[in-house]
Design an enzyme around this catalytic site. Sequence first.
Site, PDB file in Angstrom:
ATOM      1  CB  SER A 183      -8.967   1.292   5.560  1.00  0.00           C
ATOM      2  OG  SER A 183      -9.459   2.558   5.406  1.00  0.00           O
TER       3      SER A 183
ATOM      4  CB  SER B 114      -8.237   4.068   2.670  1.00  0.00           C
ATOM      5  OG  SER B 114      -7.368   3.294   3.373  1.00  0.00           O
TER       6      SER B 114
ATOM      7  CE  LYS C 109      -4.105   1.955   2.343  1.00  0.00           C
ATOM      8  NZ  LYS C 109      -4.780   1.872   3.570  1.00  0.00           N
TER       9      LYS C 109
END
Lengths: 495, 504
Positions: free
Chosen positions: A182, A158, A78
């Site tokens: 997330s 997210s 990420k």
Amino acid sequence: MTDLTKMKVAEARDALRAGDVTSVELTEACLDAIEGAGALNAYVHKTPEIALEQATAADARIKAGDAPAMCGIPMGIKDLFCTRGVASQAASRILEGFRPEYESTVTTQLFDAGAVMLGKLNMDEFAMGSSNETSCYGKAVNPWRRGNDDSQLTPGGSSGGSAAAVAADLCLAATGTDTGGSIRQPAAFTGITGIKPTYGRCSRWGIVAFASSLDQAGPMTKDVRDAAIVLQAMCGHDPKDSTSANLPVPDFEAMLTGDIKGKTIGIPREYHMDGMPEEIETLWAKGREMLAEAGAKIVDISLPHTKYALPAYYVIAPAEASSNLARYDGVRYGHRATLAAGEGINDLYEKTRAEGFGPEVQRRVMVGTYVLSAGFYDAYYNRARKVRTLIKKDFEDVFAQGVDAILTPATPSAAFGLGEMQDADPVQMYLNDVFTVTVNLAGLPGVSVPAGLDKQGLPLGLQLIGRPWEEGDLLNTAYALERAAGFAEKPAKWW
Amino acid sequence: MLDLSFEPPKPKVIAGAKYDWELVIGMEVHAQVASEAKLFSGASTKFGAEPNSNVAFVDAAMPGMLPVINEYCVEQAVRTGLGLKAEINLKSAFDRKNYFYPDLPQGYQISQLYHPIVGEGEVIVDMEPGIARLVRIERIHIEQDAGKSIHDMDPNMSFVDLNRTGVALMEIVSRPDIRGPEEAAAYVSKLRQILRYLGTCDGNMQNGNLRADVNVSVCRPGQYEKYQETQDFSHLGTRCEIKNMNSMRFIQQAIDYEAKRQIAILEAGGSIDQETRLYDPDKGETRSMRSKEEAHDYRYFPDPDLLPLEIEQAWVDDIAASLPELPDEKKARFVKDFGLSEYDASVLTAEVANAAFFEKVAAEAGDGKLAANWVINELFGRLKKEGHDITESPVSPAQLAGIVRLIKSDAISGKIAKDLFEIVYTEGGDPEQIVDERGMKQVTDTGAIETAVDEIIAANPAQVEKAKQNPKLAGWFVGQVMKATGGKANPKAVNEIVAKKLAE
């Protein structure tokens, strides 16, 4: 040979150790898949050179007999994780050009264990969002579609890029972070597994901070076993993070027996929401049955302060974010606005931040600034902290009554269409987190497991919440649920 | 523990055009913690390094970087608290103070607003022997220092040096117990002395390692006593805060100016605006920096990157057991054990190195009082003339003790001793040996002195007659004898013999 990218971490590990495949082969297969998956916009910085270099080194280690579980496993990271020398922008324009000179603790541990980095994954800007639409790189796209409808769906957020990449086999596993859901919400939206461990289990050092008291890293994987393996490599005590717990890390994978006889699973009545789709209710009931059939005792429980969790979360998280994001001021790194003659330092701050932060980040910074300001602090921030304490106590009480894990839906709906929420009240978007934020507020481990498809053919997930520091036990319950649900569907490739 | 008794000083009274006024002063002293590394990073705290060379990633607030408390800085704060007889809070916590400034990379300062590590304590501020002000300490907290913005290097740009960013400070907050500019300076000076004794701050004000924010208000006589009875601040005037003072002289000047400014406003029927002011030493005046309305809203909240700071009583006890003797105790002991005046004891204990030097001299010489005279009058005087401090003294305690022993045993006179001191100071050497080699021993042989007296008397019959009329003139004969013996005659013996001979 089967499509290497479809391999799970455990399979790849065994195949690598057996010499049936090399890390370079796995890595090249993933890199090819990534090249062909531009439409998903999952990767925002690709690092093929690093990947092949790491894969080559991993193959040498495996050959030498020195092969930890993650050795040679190609992963996506990420964009919130700082990776040395590689763009790490938290999907924000304000970190334009920023290449850290340091490596986050989590990625350091993964790479030390031999994991291979394919690239950085898309996400909502500063991890603020539930649809990946706030990214400065544009939205990531869910590989799943509603039947024959070709409209694009959100992979969630997210960690949307991580979810899309794992679901579309653009890596074997990915890192995610979870501040209010997330990891778990995008996992549910894409039919994969994601675990947010207990707060303090994974080091936050080197992960761009959103809300420090809530942020936790965790793996996003194709199944529960992989989650256990990757989490094992990611977590552990880090003296560089004062909130990291100095506790031993058990062998999570070894705890996956699938035996949950005698375990007590709580079903919280407050998680029945008005207007929740029937399919979610049905799935939840099915989950309850499956766990009962596996030998668990099911009890109805009450978590009375649940309804205050979302408002409290949307006070605490923005409050911390407003302070955490103050460092992005254009002075030392990242984007800096061009000033006109005669403009001063305040103009630099205002212009830099106006240009560098997207609307959702700006909204949260403003909300956070407001709730901490003199005269409002007690009414908002302090009250939210009190609510947080009560929510934590709700969980402590049910655990004290002998509950081992709590079963809830992961999300109030299946993946929604990209752009669908564009004109909606931001609070509508925040409702995505309604089942997940309590877990962050209480600092507990929570895992999302795919458990079925809705009528439109979209995956749905169930969430299991565990006792603090008992991720092994929680993963074992998730493993039992996974086996009972038998979810094996994959999205049909259209990209 | 023995203590010297004292009375409080009278508050300073300033006569306005209409009324008399008193001052009420509270101070926030920022003391840089003596530590090799910063409060939350391993970067060096060394002064004078190349700009931006002592900067860790966390000091520069790089994304994802986290603070980790430096345990030694905590220990230093605890030591300081113990030195100020303050309560130590076993649980304290860090808060973020949010504001934007280029020399504050995080956009917040990590400080301790809600739960400071040290609670109430006290400082005895000596004004003169027997007169001292007891100033209560409200709290001490630890926090990060900011960096330095440099605005005068370029017409269009400002520069930032982060070397100081994140260095540990102790903010020592007093109650409004200080009642005049001299007391304020004496308070800072006493605090500095204690910190230096403890080794928790080097007290270097020039480098900014000790600086003070001074809160000044004025009130009519009698109001302060009402405040004291009730602890109700409404009896006191509105205060202004003068920021960042790093000289005792400026502190006094600024308070003086500020008090007069406030009195003039009040006597003209105006009211004081609570505000932050800066002192301009060139103009000798304070000016407004920001008003209460412009004051920052710092949005303090608990720092989520740091767990509450918990320490154990046993650890505090260990630190307490290792505390050095502090100035008040040392001074009292010097008065008691060596029979020194309080004034002399104060001078000797001003710096711990001075006190240690003196104690060695006193021990080796076997006479504290005489040793004190020689340390204070001769050695300190001479060092001051050269601009040296005690650590640079060319005379060792053993050497000075040697001189004192020679005086004490009547081997040399006080006058010769001064010559001897000068020789030891400039040339070095063992005092006893020098006295022997250079024939500086005092003549105590009464026979020899008598011969000299007889010779002088014989040579000056007219003076003898006068002296017989007026015994005060005997001093002239003593002087002549001393001259004739090259100053080596024992003055006491000469006096006696001259008096006897003149009386014959």
